[in-house]
Write an enzyme that holds these catalytic residues in place. Sequence first.
Site, PDB file in Angstrom:
ATOM      1  N   CYS A  19     -37.833 -13.425  54.685  1.00 57.57           N
ATOM      2  CA  CYS A  19     -36.703 -12.593  55.089  1.00 57.57           C
ATOM      3  C   CYS A  19     -37.213 -11.536  56.062  1.00 57.57           C
ATOM      4  O   CYS A  19     -37.914 -10.598  55.656  1.00 57.57           O
ATOM      5  CB  CYS A  19     -36.047 -11.968  53.867  1.00 57.57           C
ATOM      6  SG  CYS A  19     -34.695 -10.858  54.298  1.00 57.57           S
TER       7      CYS A  19
ATOM      8  N   ASP B 245     -28.985 -13.945  58.468  1.00 60.96           N
ATOM      9  CA  ASP B 245     -28.801 -13.002  57.365  1.00 60.96           C
ATOM     10  C   ASP B 245     -27.816 -11.929  57.829  1.00 60.96           C
ATOM     11  O   ASP B 245     -27.284 -12.009  58.930  1.00 60.96           O
ATOM     12  CB  ASP B 245     -30.175 -12.446  56.974  1.00 60.96           C
ATOM     13  CG  ASP B 245     -30.199 -11.892  55.572  1.00 60.96           C
ATOM     14  OD1 ASP B 245     -29.185 -12.005  54.864  1.00 60.96           O
ATOM     15  OD2 ASP B 245     -31.231 -11.343  55.167  1.00 60.96           O
ATOM     16  N   HIS B 246     -27.624 -10.931  56.990  1.00 59.24           N
ATOM     17  CA  HIS B 246     -26.642  -9.870  57.251  1.00 59.24           C
ATOM     18  C   HIS B 246     -26.218  -9.727  58.708  1.00 59.24           C
ATOM     19  O   HIS B 246     -27.056  -9.611  59.595  1.00 59.24           O
ATOM     20  CB  HIS B 246     -27.209  -8.499  56.863  1.00 59.24           C
ATOM     21  CG  HIS B 246     -27.667  -8.427  55.456  1.00 59.24           C
ATOM     22  ND1 HIS B 246     -28.266  -7.321  54.939  1.00 59.24           N
ATOM     23  CD2 HIS B 246     -27.618  -9.332  54.449  1.00 59.24           C
ATOM     24  CE1 HIS B 246     -28.575  -7.536  53.687  1.00 59.24           C
ATOM     25  NE2 HIS B 246     -28.191  -8.759  53.363  1.00 59.24           N
TER      26      HIS B 246
ATOM     27  N   TYR C  62     -21.872  -9.607  55.074  1.00 65.52           N
ATOM     28  CA  TYR C  62     -21.543 -11.042  55.031  1.00 65.52           C
ATOM     29  C   TYR C  62     -20.181 -11.379  55.621  1.00 65.52           C
ATOM     30  O   TYR C  62     -19.466 -12.230  55.116  1.00 65.52           O
ATOM     31  CB  TYR C  62     -21.675 -11.564  53.595  1.00 65.52           C
ATOM     32  CG  TYR C  62     -23.123 -11.667  53.183  1.00 65.52           C
ATOM     33  CD1 TYR C  62     -23.889 -12.764  53.553  1.00 65.52           C
ATOM     34  CD2 TYR C  62     -23.747 -10.646  52.475  1.00 65.52           C
ATOM     35  CE1 TYR C  62     -25.225 -12.849  53.224  1.00 65.52           C
ATOM     36  CE2 TYR C  62     -25.097 -10.721  52.139  1.00 65.52           C
ATOM     37  CZ  TYR C  62     -25.823 -11.824  52.519  1.00 65.52           C
ATOM     38  OH  TYR C  62     -27.154 -11.909  52.193  1.00 65.52           O
TER      39      TYR C  62
HETATM   40  C1  DNO Z   1     -28.910  -9.678  50.199  1.00 65.69           C
HETATM   41  C2  DNO Z   1     -29.728 -10.828  49.837  1.00 65.69           C
HETATM   42  C3  DNO Z   1     -30.349 -10.691  48.478  1.00 65.69           C
HETATM   43  C4  DNO Z   1     -30.912 -12.037  48.058  1.00 65.69           C
HETATM   44  C5  DNO Z   1     -31.605 -12.024  46.739  1.00 65.69           C
HETATM   45  C6  DNO Z   1     -32.277 -13.346  46.487  1.00 65.69           C
HETATM   46  O1  DNO Z   1     -28.127  -9.759  51.074  1.00 65.69           O
HETATM   47  O2  DNO Z   1     -30.687 -11.081  50.791  1.00 65.69           O
HETATM   48  O3  DNO Z   1     -29.389 -10.263  47.569  1.00 65.69           O
HETATM   49  O4  DNO Z   1     -29.884 -12.952  47.972  1.00 65.69           O
HETATM   50  O5  DNO Z   1     -32.547 -11.016  46.676  1.00 65.69           O
HETATM   51  O6  DNO Z   1     -32.516 -13.494  45.144  1.00 65.69           O
END
Ligand code: DNO
Length: 348
Positions: free
Chosen positions: A236, A308-309, A322
């Site tokens: 990440c 991601d976000h 999201y």
């Molecule tokens: C947030 C996500 C986290 C992720 C968890 C995985 O947006 O990246 O909540 O899903 O840490 O277990």
Amino acid sequence: MKLTFRWYGDNDPVTLEKIRQIPKMSGIVSAIYNVSPGGVWDEKDIRDLKEKANANGLEFEVVESVPVPEEIKYGGENAKKLIENYCENVRRLGRNGVKCICYNFMPVFDWLRSELEHQNKDGSNSLAYNEKTVLSMDPLTSELSLPGWDESYSREELKGLINKYKEIGEEGLWKNLEVFLKAVIPVAEESGVNMAIHPDDPPWGIFGLPRIITDEKNIDRFLNLVPSKNNGLTFCTGSLGASVDNDLVKMAQKYAPRIHFLHLRNILITSDREFYEVGHPTECGSIDMYGIVRALVENGFDGYVRPDHGRMIWNEKGRYGYGLYDRALGATYICGLFEGIEKTLEKK
Ligand code: DNO
């Protein structure tokens, strides 16, 4: 690589019909949301979820997350039984076509932010982190809570839990992680599932709680606890990249074969332990998205990727981080990055 998109189930305002229209989208990343951490997921629910995705032309090969209950992490008396339940979930998911499970081993809090609607100059808003604000909300000394907290704990429960982790400390958490992995990874191997631990977000201890999936040294230690390919990582970029001490390009190079899931997002670090989330391209923030993807492609990365976000743009309202629009822009940027890099390397 396979491009995927997180979907929170039927209550998600971003529908499968919309997700399928994003170019090159191969599948969803989802979970069963009606079972609390530690419970066993009903196989019919798993099948239904897969069928729903398939009916919209999407695969369901990645779960995020099968949550690890606190008792496993602090090593409570029911830990053994709860680990058995966890293994059963891995078996059931594997039987139904899931190939990758994302989870984390963060005590008490998952991601932490100080602000959910940080106002950006261009009129969008996004998640932000300011260490001073976060520390002023220490549950042991303050009654205030941070946005996004799990409100299912009472203040007293929260304090009790935090104190348990303070007692076991970092080494205790490592020990419990090892016990967990030694039970789960053999099951993952038999089930054809890659386990992909998510790094701690942010990648440093908070409120005296230990956090261990934070940097290269600790990730080396993690991967060596069980040196199986099935014991891998969710890389990440926004989480690991919040620490300026992490060299993400080097880590991407080194860990590529053990990275099963890639979360691509960018943040702008404004000062020490202070950042906010920005658009995905390299230019928007502090993270070398191009360098990371290039290092991964060059070193044989062959996993799932998701934007991601995203920020909230175009007046979208929805689940923080999201929404549809900015993540969809991120998805097409990611495709462009991969296509450019792959084609350049082919020509060499
Ligand atoms: C947030 C996500 C986290 C992720 C968890 C995985 O947006 O990246 O909540 O899903 O840490 O277990």
